[in-house]
Scaffold this motif. Structure first.
Motif, PDB file in Angstrom:
ATOM      1  N   ARG A  90       0.670  -1.229  -0.023  1.00 29.99           N
ATOM      2  CA  ARG A  90       0.075  -0.095  -0.004  1.00 29.99           C
ATOM      3  C   ARG A  90       0.911   1.161  -0.130  1.00 29.99           C
ATOM      4  NH1 ARG A  90      -4.778  -1.285   4.346  1.00 29.99           N
ATOM      5  NH2 ARG A  90      -5.216  -3.398   3.616  1.00 29.99           N
ATOM      6  N   ASP A  91       2.197   1.206  -0.057  1.00 30.73           N
ATOM      7  CA  ASP A  91       2.896   2.293  -0.003  1.00 30.73           C
ATOM      8  C   ASP A  91       2.724   3.122  -1.422  1.00 30.73           C
ATOM      9  OD1 ASP A  91       3.977   1.024   2.324  1.00 30.73           O
ATOM     10  OD2 ASP A  91       5.876   0.462   1.081  1.00 30.73           O
ATOM     11  N   GLY A  92       2.483   4.518  -0.862  1.00 29.92           N
ATOM     12  CA  GLY A  92       2.510   5.402  -1.939  1.00 29.92           C
ATOM     13  C   GLY A  92       1.005   5.561  -2.484  1.00 29.92           C
ATOM     14  N   LEU A  93       0.202   4.831  -1.808  1.00 31.07           N
ATOM     15  CA  LEU A  93      -1.550   4.843  -2.289  1.00 31.07           C
ATOM     16  C   LEU A  93      -2.212   5.646  -1.259  1.00 31.07           C
ATOM     17  CD1 LEU A  93      -1.917   1.195  -2.990  1.00 31.07           C
ATOM     18  CD2 LEU A  93      -1.505   3.070  -4.741  1.00 31.07           C
ATOM     19  N   ASP A  94      -3.299   6.503  -1.856  1.00 32.21           N
ATOM     20  CA  ASP A  94      -4.062   7.002  -1.087  1.00 32.21           C
ATOM     21  C   ASP A  94      -5.472   6.143  -0.559  1.00 32.21           C
ATOM     22  OD1 ASP A  94      -5.371   7.152  -3.490  1.00 32.21           O
ATOM     23  OD2 ASP A  94      -5.188   9.314  -3.698  1.00 32.21           O
ATOM     24  N   GLU A  95      -6.461   6.886  -0.247  1.00 33.03           N
ATOM     25  CA  GLU A  95      -7.604   5.789  -0.094  1.00 33.03           C
ATOM     26  C   GLU A  95      -8.460   5.464  -1.273  1.00 33.03           C
ATOM     27  OE1 GLU A  95      -8.907  10.257  -0.238  1.00 33.03           O
ATOM     28  OE2 GLU A  95      -7.237   8.968   0.852  1.00 33.03           O
ATOM     29  N   GLU A  96      -8.092   6.119  -2.229  1.00 31.46           N
ATOM     30  CA  GLU A  96      -8.830   5.551  -3.629  1.00 31.46           C
ATOM     31  C   GLU A  96      -8.088   4.630  -4.481  1.00 31.46           C
ATOM     32  OE1 GLU A  96      -9.635   9.083  -6.013  1.00 31.46           O
ATOM     33  OE2 GLU A  96     -10.812   9.742  -4.426  1.00 31.46           O
ATOM     34  N   TYR A  97      -8.014   3.381  -3.893  1.00 35.29           N
ATOM     35  CA  TYR A  97      -7.338   2.438  -4.852  1.00 35.29           C
ATOM     36  C   TYR A  97      -8.082   0.913  -4.292  1.00 35.29           C
ATOM     37  CZ  TYR A  97      -5.793   0.270  -0.126  1.00 35.29           C
ATOM     38  OH  TYR A  97      -5.662  -0.124   1.014  1.00 35.29           O
ATOM     39  N   TYR A  98      -7.664  -0.072  -5.159  1.00 34.61           N
ATOM     40  CA  TYR A  98      -8.336  -1.356  -5.065  1.00 34.61           C
ATOM     41  C   TYR A  98      -7.160  -2.475  -5.677  1.00 34.61           C
ATOM     42  CZ  TYR A  98      -9.284  -1.568  -9.976  1.00 34.61           C
ATOM     43  OH  TYR A  98      -9.243  -1.453 -11.437  1.00 34.61           O
ATOM     44  N   TYR A  99      -7.591  -3.895  -5.292  1.00 33.20           N
ATOM     45  CA  TYR A  99      -6.648  -4.628  -5.654  1.00 33.20           C
ATOM     46  C   TYR A  99      -7.289  -5.305  -6.992  1.00 33.20           C
ATOM     47  CZ  TYR A  99      -3.761  -4.062  -1.606  1.00 33.20           C
ATOM     48  OH  TYR A  99      -3.018  -3.477  -0.720  1.00 33.20           O
ATOM     49  N   ASP A 100      -6.649  -5.637  -8.249  1.00 32.99           N
ATOM     50  CA  ASP A 100      -7.452  -6.613  -9.161  1.00 32.99           C
ATOM     51  C   ASP A 100      -6.396  -7.737  -9.104  1.00 32.99           C
ATOM     52  OD1 ASP A 100      -8.841  -7.383 -11.338  1.00 32.99           O
ATOM     53  OD2 ASP A 100      -7.783  -6.162 -12.581  1.00 32.99           O
ATOM     54  N   VAL A 101      -6.414  -8.489  -8.002  1.00 39.58           N
ATOM     55  CA  VAL A 101      -5.863  -9.918  -8.007  1.00 39.58           C
ATOM     56  C   VAL A 101      -6.174 -10.732  -8.984  1.00 39.58           C
ATOM     57  CG1 VAL A 101      -4.953 -11.749  -6.161  1.00 39.58           C
ATOM     58  CG2 VAL A 101      -5.464  -9.060  -5.520  1.00 39.58           C
ATOM     59  N   LEU A 102      -7.517 -10.863  -9.026  1.00 38.80           N
ATOM     60  CA  LEU A 102      -8.026 -11.886  -9.844  1.00 38.80           C
ATOM     61  C   LEU A 102      -8.295 -11.669 -11.354  1.00 38.80           C
ATOM     62  CD1 LEU A 102     -11.038 -13.474  -7.633  1.00 38.80           C
ATOM     63  CD2 LEU A 102      -8.803 -14.435  -8.034  1.00 38.80           C
TER      64      LEU A 102
END
Length: 707
Positions: A693-705
């Motif tokens: 999560r380093d360098g990320l603000d609250e507007e992010y998501y994981y596209d793991v799949l």
């Protein structure tokens, strides 16, 4: 029998044409019996039958051809099949106009061409049967194939059947026994003559039942061809493969750019410099395009080169437009073409064996079975590929995709092809299929994708999801029940209308809509949930009356039924909002029925009667009386109080608004429950590293799949 056969053979050699005609007419109906055929051959009849086949005319010739073909069907008389006979039959197919002669002639050729597949005699004379046996005759009559294809448009169904059977036999023998460089030329020759168009028309026609078997065989052979082309790897040592790639490159109108390396020209004089991104510019991932066709083989190269050849101007324009875009935003056309080919290949189950395909013969008894087995659009492979690729380009542009999104767009195209091509009826024209593919609504496509995701999850985790969903539905029911009952505990104002007086005039809708309430009624549930308190007021107050001020009350233990005319499908059922307050007519009412004195029945034994139907579940003989009537001013209030009363009496809710809330609460509960599932806990999926999560603000998501 021997005497009759001897007499029949003797008449075949008669000098009178009428006698020969009658004899061969009788022969054609008996020669299919193997025992009769053996005696006929022993009596020397085969020599005379062959003579008539080579020299007779008119109906005598037609009967002789039919008899000879039936003799071959029982695998007898092959020793008399030679080039003279084959040439004579080919000549008849090309030059003779009579249908009855053409039927017999084509039947003989079908037997000759198919003979290597059904008999062991082929080892003795390898060139006497199969497609090779017809080559000398076809060389003498080069218009044979053209005439054969033209017979597919005949009004005589039997002739169409024989012609298509012969085409199928020629194709199968060429594919199975033909040289590697010969069978593609023969197939292309048939396609250039219009065999695809003719068979496509027959598949969509009304005479399908008569032509079912040869048409299904042609459909199976089309799959064999596609499979064979796919299995051919790209080899730049082959001139055909080099020409196809070179044609794609030249059609792109390549621009020459400077580079350090150079190639010598053909005359060895000047030096030419080429674009270092020669193939990447066309959508390949590298400068070695041959290796990228591994999944689809020569079939993929054929599809791409055919698309470029048929849409050369559009191809060049698209490349020009993409040259002004960043590398990440360009749609890789070559990779997209390969993806569409692979998707179509999978959709039509091309790898399905002939044995599995032949099972379709067993299900041709009904019209629905015919429509399910036959796939005319399969014959329009190139047009489907072109439309699919155009749809890929449109989706790429409309979604603003980048190169990292290639797999997602390919998945959308797969769903599109499954929806449009998979849902195409047998009689639907290919032009409409093309139009639907290119113009399919993107939002509808996304909805289909979400539905497929749900089905996938249901298949994978169906048992667990059903168990969790049942639990959550019960929790949702208890939650909504408490919410509805709290609406009753809070209380609400209801307009109260005086009973209508008798009137001699008609009751008009306008008068009903303009009716004004005579007073207002405030209704509230007691804290112990046993009594329903209410009182009437001349005007609706700005504040809610206290429970002690409500002098009238209804004992809920005396309630036997709740009668309403509230529609189960509310007018705002299609709305995305669940809290809208639409006005309701004053005719909307909820009537609570019961007994003036307590009855032994408990609330859980009460029932609801919908649409003014009276309850019949009470077990006593006391007269049921209306205890309280409410006129909800909005549909939302009607839903809250009707379902609140029902659920208070342990009944199921009935209104659309309440059921919609139940679905929403249950769905969100399931999603929240799934958020607790860790990635490494899923069966069949390897654990992946959780991104930082380093360098990320609250507007992010994981596209793991990668969904």
């Amino acid at each position: 029998m021997e005497g009759n056969v001897s007499e029949l053979v003797e008449r075949l050699g008669s000098d009178e044409d009428a006698v020969r005609k009658m004899a061969v007419f009788k022969l054609q109906s008996n020669i299919g019996d193997p025992s009769f055929a053996d005696i006929f051959i022993l009596e020397g009849g085969l020599t005379r039958l062959r003579y008539l086949t080579l020299n007779a005319t008119g109906n005598t010739l037609a009967y002789a051809l039919t008899a000879f073909s039936r003799l071959l069907e029982v695998d007898k008389g092959w020793e008399y099949v030679n080039q003279d006979l084959v040439k004579r039959v080919v000549e008849l197919v090309v030059t003779h106009p009579l249908v009855n002669i053409l039927r017999g002639a084509m039947s003989i050729l079908v037997a000759v061409v198919s003979h290597p597949q059904v008999s062991a005699h082929r080892a003795t004379q390898p060139d006497a049967f199969g497609f090779r046996a017809l080559k000398p005759a076809i060389a003498a009559y080069p218009q044979f194939l053209e005439m054969l294809v033209s017979r597919l448009s005949s009004a005589d169904h039997a002739l169409c059947t024989n012609a298509l059977q012969l085409i199928n036999s020629l194709m199968r023998d060429a594919i199975t026994n033909g040289a590697e460089n010969e069978w593609p030329k023969f197939i292309k020759r048939l396609q250039d003559l219009g065999v695809i168009r003719a068979v496509y028309g027959l598949m969509q026609g009304t005479a399908l039942q008569d032509l079912a078997h040869p048409l299904l065989e042609f459909q199976g052979l089309t799959k064999v061809l596609l499979r064979k082309w796919r299995e051919v790897p790209i080899d730049l040592e082959k001139s055909e493969h080099r020409r196809a790639l070179k044609g794609v490159h030249l059609a792109s109108n390549p621009e020459k750019v400077s580079e350090e390396s150079a190639e010598n020209s053909d005359d060895g004089g000047s030096r030419r410099k080429h674009n270092p991104d020669k193939w990447r510019r066309l959508g390949f991932a590298s400068e070695s395009p041959a290796s990228e066709f591994g999944e689809v083989g020569f079939l993929g190269m054929m599809d791409f080169s055919d698309f470029v050849r048929r849409n050369e101007d559009s191809f060049q324009k698209l490349l020009l437009e993409q040259s002004a875009q960043s590398t990440e935003s360009r749609c890789p056309m070559a990779r997209a073409s390969i993806s569409v080919t692979a998707t179509l290949y999978e959709h039509f189950e091309i790898d399905k064996s002939d044995l599995e395909d032949s099972k379709g013969y067993l299900s041709l008894d009904s019209r629905s079975s015919i429509d399910r087995v036959f796939k005319p659009v399969l014959l329009q492979w190139q047009r489907l590929h072109t439309s699919g690729l155009l749809a890929f380009l449109r989706l790429w542009k409309s979604t603003g995709a980048e190169i990292t999104d290639f797999g997602k767009v390919a998945e959308l195209v797969r769903i599109l092809l499954e929806a449009v091509v998979g849902g195409t009826s047998r009689t639907k024209e290919i032009e409409k299929v093309e139009e639907e593919l290119v113009s399919y609504d993107y939002q509808r496509l996304r909805e289909l994708q979400m539905e497929l995701f749900e089905l996938t999850y249901e298949d994978t985790w169906g048992h667990h999801l059903r168990q969790v969903r049942d639990e959550l539905n019960q929790e949702a029911l208890q939650f909504i029940k408490e919410q509805r009952i709290r609406c009753l505990l809070q209380g609400a104002w209801f307009p109260h209308f005086a009973p209508s007086k008798p009137d001699t005039g008609p009751v008009l809708d306008a008068n009903v809509r303009q009716a004004q309430p005579s007073s207002f009624r405030f209704v509230k549930l007691s804290h112990n949930r046993r009594w329903l308190h209410y009182a009437d007021y001349q005007v609706q107050g700005t504040s809610e009356p206290a429970l002690e001020e409500l002098m009238e009350r209804v004992d809920l233990t005396t309630v036997s039924s709740v009668v309403s005319n509230v529609s189960a499908a509310s007018e705002n059922n299609d709305s995305a909002s669940t809290i809208t307050h639409q006005p309701a007519s004053h005719t909307t009412r909820i009537t609570i029925h019961g007994h003036l004195h307590p009855a032994p029945a408990s609330p859980k034994h009460t029932s609801h009667s919908h649409s003014n139907s009276k309850s019949s579940s009470h077990t006593h003989h006391r007269k049921e009386t209306p205890l309280l009537t409410l006129h909800p001013p909005t549909h939302t209030l009607a839903s809250e109080w009707l379902d609140g009363l029902l659920m208070l009496l342990n009944q199921q809710p009935i209104t659309a608004e309440t059921n919609k809330l139940l679905r929403i609460v249950g769905t969100y509960g399931l999603k929240i429950r799934l958020l607790n599932v860790r990635f490494e806990e899923l069966d069949g999926l390897e654990a992946r590293e959780v991104p930082s999560r380093d360098g990320l603000d609250e507007e992010y998501y994981y596209d793991v799949l990668g969904a």
